[in-house]
Design a protein around this motif. Sequence first.
Motif, PDB file in Angstrom:
ATOM      1  N   LEU A 144       0.553  -0.997  -0.034  1.00 27.65           N
ATOM      2  CA  LEU A 144      -0.111  -0.117  -0.057  1.00 27.65           C
ATOM      3  C   LEU A 144       1.033   1.308  -0.067  1.00 27.65           C
ATOM      4  CD1 LEU A 144      -2.767  -0.777   2.525  1.00 27.65           C
ATOM      5  CD2 LEU A 144      -3.228  -0.602   0.010  1.00 27.65           C
ATOM      6  N   ALA A 147       2.242   2.019  -3.740  1.00 23.67           N
ATOM      7  CA  ALA A 147       1.116   1.821  -4.555  1.00 23.67           C
ATOM      8  C   ALA A 147       1.300   3.004  -5.443  1.00 23.67           C
ATOM      9  CB  ALA A 147       0.043   1.664  -4.083  1.00 23.67           C
ATOM     10  N   TRP A 148       0.875   4.213  -4.740  1.00 24.52           N
ATOM     11  CA  TRP A 148       0.962   5.508  -5.748  1.00 24.52           C
ATOM     12  C   TRP A 148       2.098   5.736  -6.654  1.00 24.52           C
ATOM     13  CZ3 TRP A 148      -3.483   8.342  -6.431  1.00 24.52           C
ATOM     14  CH2 TRP A 148      -3.290   9.805  -7.008  1.00 24.52           C
ATOM     15  N   ARG A 168      -1.971  16.701  -3.827  1.00 25.80           N
ATOM     16  CA  ARG A 168      -2.513  15.399  -4.271  1.00 25.80           C
ATOM     17  C   ARG A 168      -1.694  14.231  -3.523  1.00 25.80           C
ATOM     18  NH1 ARG A 168      -4.861  11.989  -4.233  1.00 25.80           N
ATOM     19  NH2 ARG A 168      -6.197  11.000  -5.870  1.00 25.80           N
ATOM     20  N   THR A 171      -3.469  14.173  -0.046  1.00 19.49           N
ATOM     21  CA  THR A 171      -4.713  13.373  -0.027  1.00 19.49           C
ATOM     22  C   THR A 171      -4.258  11.902  -0.178  1.00 19.49           C
ATOM     23  OG1 THR A 171      -5.703  15.125  -1.203  1.00 19.49           O
ATOM     24  CG2 THR A 171      -6.872  13.222  -1.294  1.00 19.49           C
ATOM     25  N   HIS A 172      -3.647  11.436  -1.055  1.00 16.96           N
ATOM     26  CA  HIS A 172      -3.189   9.925  -1.139  1.00 16.96           C
ATOM     27  C   HIS A 172      -2.530   9.548   0.264  1.00 16.96           C
ATOM     28  CE1 HIS A 172      -2.598   6.171  -2.602  1.00 16.96           C
ATOM     29  NE2 HIS A 172      -1.312   6.216  -2.367  1.00 16.96           N
ATOM     30  N   ALA A 175      -5.631   8.775   2.483  1.00 15.75           N
ATOM     31  CA  ALA A 175      -6.455   7.866   2.168  1.00 15.75           C
ATOM     32  C   ALA A 175      -5.495   6.348   2.307  1.00 15.75           C
ATOM     33  CB  ALA A 175      -6.674   7.784   0.571  1.00 15.75           C
ATOM     34  N   MET A 176      -4.253   6.260   2.026  1.00 13.56           N
ATOM     35  CA  MET A 176      -3.512   5.210   2.044  1.00 13.56           C
ATOM     36  C   MET A 176      -3.488   4.829   3.500  1.00 13.56           C
ATOM     37  SD  MET A 176      -0.210   3.830   2.736  1.00 13.56           S
ATOM     38  CE  MET A 176       0.901   5.315   2.825  1.00 13.56           C
ATOM     39  N   GLU A 178      -5.432   5.209   5.984  1.00 12.88           N
ATOM     40  CA  GLU A 178      -6.732   4.824   6.411  1.00 12.88           C
ATOM     41  C   GLU A 178      -6.915   3.529   5.701  1.00 12.88           C
ATOM     42  OE1 GLU A 178      -9.247   5.395   8.026  1.00 12.88           O
ATOM     43  OE2 GLU A 178     -10.795   4.065   7.496  1.00 12.88           O
ATOM     44  N   ALA A 179      -6.528   3.116   4.623  1.00 13.62           N
ATOM     45  CA  ALA A 179      -6.559   1.937   4.034  1.00 13.62           C
ATOM     46  C   ALA A 179      -5.794   0.886   4.762  1.00 13.62           C
ATOM     47  CB  ALA A 179      -6.303   1.917   2.412  1.00 13.62           C
ATOM     48  N   ARG A 181      -5.080   1.197   7.920  1.00 13.79           N
ATOM     49  CA  ARG A 181      -5.674   0.744   9.144  1.00 13.79           C
ATOM     50  C   ARG A 181      -6.781  -0.047   8.858  1.00 13.79           C
ATOM     51  NH1 ARG A 181      -9.916   1.690  11.771  1.00 13.79           N
ATOM     52  NH2 ARG A 181     -11.014   2.848  10.017  1.00 13.79           N
ATOM     53  N   ARG A 182      -7.507  -0.235   8.117  1.00  7.87           N
ATOM     54  CA  ARG A 182      -8.647  -0.960   7.701  1.00  7.87           C
ATOM     55  C   ARG A 182      -8.256  -2.399   7.606  1.00  7.87           C
ATOM     56  NH1 ARG A 182     -12.397   2.511   3.243  1.00  7.87           N
ATOM     57  NH2 ARG A 182     -12.513   4.276   4.719  1.00  7.87           N
TER      58      ARG A 182
ATOM     59  N   LEU B 132     -13.076   6.481   0.176  1.00  5.64           N
ATOM     60  CA  LEU B 132     -11.796   6.897  -0.542  1.00  5.64           C
ATOM     61  C   LEU B 132     -12.166   7.498  -1.950  1.00  5.64           C
ATOM     62  CD1 LEU B 132      -9.668   4.150   0.979  1.00  5.64           C
ATOM     63  CD2 LEU B 132     -10.107   5.920   1.886  1.00  5.64           C
ATOM     64  N   PRO B 133     -11.385   8.180  -2.293  1.00  4.68           N
ATOM     65  CA  PRO B 133     -11.361   8.926  -3.594  1.00  4.68           C
ATOM     66  C   PRO B 133     -11.216   7.592  -4.630  1.00  4.68           C
ATOM     67  CG  PRO B 133      -9.930  10.239  -2.536  1.00  4.68           C
ATOM     68  CD  PRO B 133     -10.383   9.191  -1.658  1.00  4.68           C
ATOM     69  N   ASP B 136      -7.637   6.896  -5.649  1.00  5.21           N
ATOM     70  CA  ASP B 136      -6.977   6.300  -4.824  1.00  5.21           C
ATOM     71  C   ASP B 136      -7.163   4.827  -4.415  1.00  5.21           C
ATOM     72  OD1 ASP B 136      -7.108   9.330  -4.135  1.00  5.21           O
ATOM     73  OD2 ASP B 136      -5.557   8.950  -3.043  1.00  5.21           O
ATOM     74  N   VAL B 139      -5.759   2.527  -7.286  1.00  3.69           N
ATOM     75  CA  VAL B 139      -4.226   2.487  -7.024  1.00  3.69           C
ATOM     76  C   VAL B 139      -3.979   1.590  -5.955  1.00  3.69           C
ATOM     77  CG1 VAL B 139      -2.093   3.835  -6.223  1.00  3.69           C
ATOM     78  CG2 VAL B 139      -3.785   4.705  -8.278  1.00  3.69           C
ATOM     79  N   LEU B 140      -4.438   1.738  -4.640  1.00  2.00           N
ATOM     80  CA  LEU B 140      -4.302   0.988  -3.623  1.00  2.00           C
ATOM     81  C   LEU B 140      -4.743  -0.510  -3.780  1.00  2.00           C
ATOM     82  CD1 LEU B 140      -5.495   3.332  -1.001  1.00  2.00           C
ATOM     83  CD2 LEU B 140      -3.096   2.709  -1.268  1.00  2.00           C
ATOM     84  N   GLY B 143      -2.082  -1.903  -6.086  1.00  2.00           N
ATOM     85  CA  GLY B 143      -0.785  -1.999  -5.023  1.00  2.00           C
ATOM     86  C   GLY B 143      -0.915  -3.384  -4.267  1.00  2.00           C
ATOM     87  N   LEU B 144      -2.136  -3.650  -3.771  1.00  2.00           N
ATOM     88  CA  LEU B 144      -2.178  -4.698  -3.068  1.00  2.00           C
ATOM     89  C   LEU B 144      -1.964  -6.175  -3.833  1.00  2.00           C
ATOM     90  CD1 LEU B 144      -5.456  -3.908  -0.753  1.00  2.00           C
ATOM     91  CD2 LEU B 144      -3.035  -4.297   0.023  1.00  2.00           C
ATOM     92  N   ARG B 182     -11.604  -5.184   2.470  1.00  2.00           N
ATOM     93  CA  ARG B 182     -11.721  -4.303   3.795  1.00  2.00           C
ATOM     94  C   ARG B 182     -11.512  -2.643   3.290  1.00  2.00           C
ATOM     95  NH1 ARG B 182      -8.063  -7.742   8.487  1.00  2.00           N
ATOM     96  NH2 ARG B 182      -9.470  -9.419   8.207  1.00  2.00           N
ATOM     97  N   VAL B 183     -10.687  -2.664   2.346  1.00  2.00           N
ATOM     98  CA  VAL B 183     -10.230  -1.275   1.848  1.00  2.00           C
ATOM     99  C   VAL B 183     -11.701  -0.659   1.287  1.00  2.00           C
ATOM    100  CG1 VAL B 183      -8.695   0.124   0.410  1.00  2.00           C
ATOM    101  CG2 VAL B 183      -7.801  -1.588   1.844  1.00  2.00           C
ATOM    102  N   VAL B 187     -14.989   0.524   7.251  1.00  2.00           N
ATOM    103  CA  VAL B 187     -15.155  -0.316   8.405  1.00  2.00           C
ATOM    104  C   VAL B 187     -16.640  -0.044   9.071  1.00  2.00           C
ATOM    105  CG1 VAL B 187     -14.371  -0.305  10.841  1.00  2.00           C
ATOM    106  CG2 VAL B 187     -12.725   0.390   9.131  1.00  2.00           C
TER     107      VAL B 187
END
Lengths: 187, 187
Positions: A144, A147-148, A168, A171-172, A175-176, A178-179, A181-182, B132-133, B136, B139-140, B143-144, B182-183, B187
């Motif tokens: 993660l 990724a960007w 940008r 922002t990412h 989001a990243m 937070e992802a 964390r999930r 999330l946008p 993002d 991309v995430l 990435g995973l 999950r992403v 949550v």
Amino acid sequence: MVQDSPATRARILAAAVEEFSAHGLAGARIDRIAEAAVANKSSIYVYFGNKEKLFAAAMDRVIGDLSDAVPLTEHDLPNYAGRMFDYVVDHPEALRMSMWRHLERPSAGPVVTELYERKLEAMASEAHPSGLPPMDLLVLVVGLSGAWLTSSRDLLAAEGGDPYSAERLATHRAAMVEAARRVVDGV
Amino acid sequence: MVQDSPATRARILAAAVEEFSAHGLAGARIDRIAEAAVANKSSIYVYFGNKEKLFAAAMDRVIGDLSDAVPLTEHDLPNYAGRMFDYVVDHPEALRMSMWRHLERPSAGPVVTELYERKLEAMASEAHPSGLPPMDLLVLVVGLSGAWLTSSRDLLAAEGGDPYSAERLATHRAAMVEAARRVVDGV
DNA sequence: GGAAGGTAACTAACTAGTTGGTAATATCAA
DNA sequence: TTGATATTACCAACTAGTTAGTTACCTTCC
């Protein structure tokens, strides 16, 4: 020109990092490194032996700096991802070098398997809400974080605007993290 | 040796994909490609012009095959990630070529920005629980999907055992798809 | 004066790209 | 069908330029 062996060595190594980061092992040119370092080509061979060893030295430096600057906090992976992201934004050569390593010389660079082993043990011993195996969790979070910056420009261009502008990226980053964390906290 | 122009061209392209995937643009050798293709070196120049253009042709082929085989299902990103993972496990050259592209020739390969734009629009128009946008998120998730296969051998070695065995890959696939869920679901 | 740091010029091997020519196949008039 | 001719596919050998690595010599400073 004052003679100063450690300084010359350091200039060569810095130039090597830049050259290898930009062009990889096969694409790098010893002459360009010598020129950029304001050093003679033969100094490179005196200090580093050959191209391969210079590549390894550059890899050690870059990966070593990265792991020093971004310690793996196994109990707080989302912020680890955030700090990793910040670091590679500031030090693009770290990401590029690790990609070159993967493609050209997987065995180059410092071996830190032992460190990872301890971290994974620590993760395994605590009850994680994630439910995912520690190794998978770690690999995914690292995935993660990069990724960007490893996405194709083609994909990133679809949004319009500069994908690498400070706004940008901020922002990412949010989001990243937070992802991450999930993924770590589970559902 | 029977003369058959399309077949010769195809052999060259296949050999080029293998060579560029293994060594990148700078590391690839035209002579090796000719030898592997059982073709004369000059045929390469007749059919493809020069090394750069051959690289672009190989990139078009590999990336084109990938996007044909793994359509982007923007309303089911976790399974998109799963299918992407399966594909690159079966076709390691796809991942390697896209890494080479990122490092050596970001502009090589097919331009699919327009496709991505439509997909992102479709994602934006629906109410996503993710929060999330769309860019993002996409991309995430991508990435995973590539995290395991782009991780350093050093990290993967910390677990012991073969990180690329069928069993280990299956375990990771499940973990990765769950992480993507999950992403995407929040949550 | 001698060791350590530095340099310009050199070399052997390699590499992308070219060339001049040969063999196979297609075209077509007789 | 046949034999001459044009065209396409292919190839071995070559070239010009590049590249990692070396060497013989010079400079600085203790």
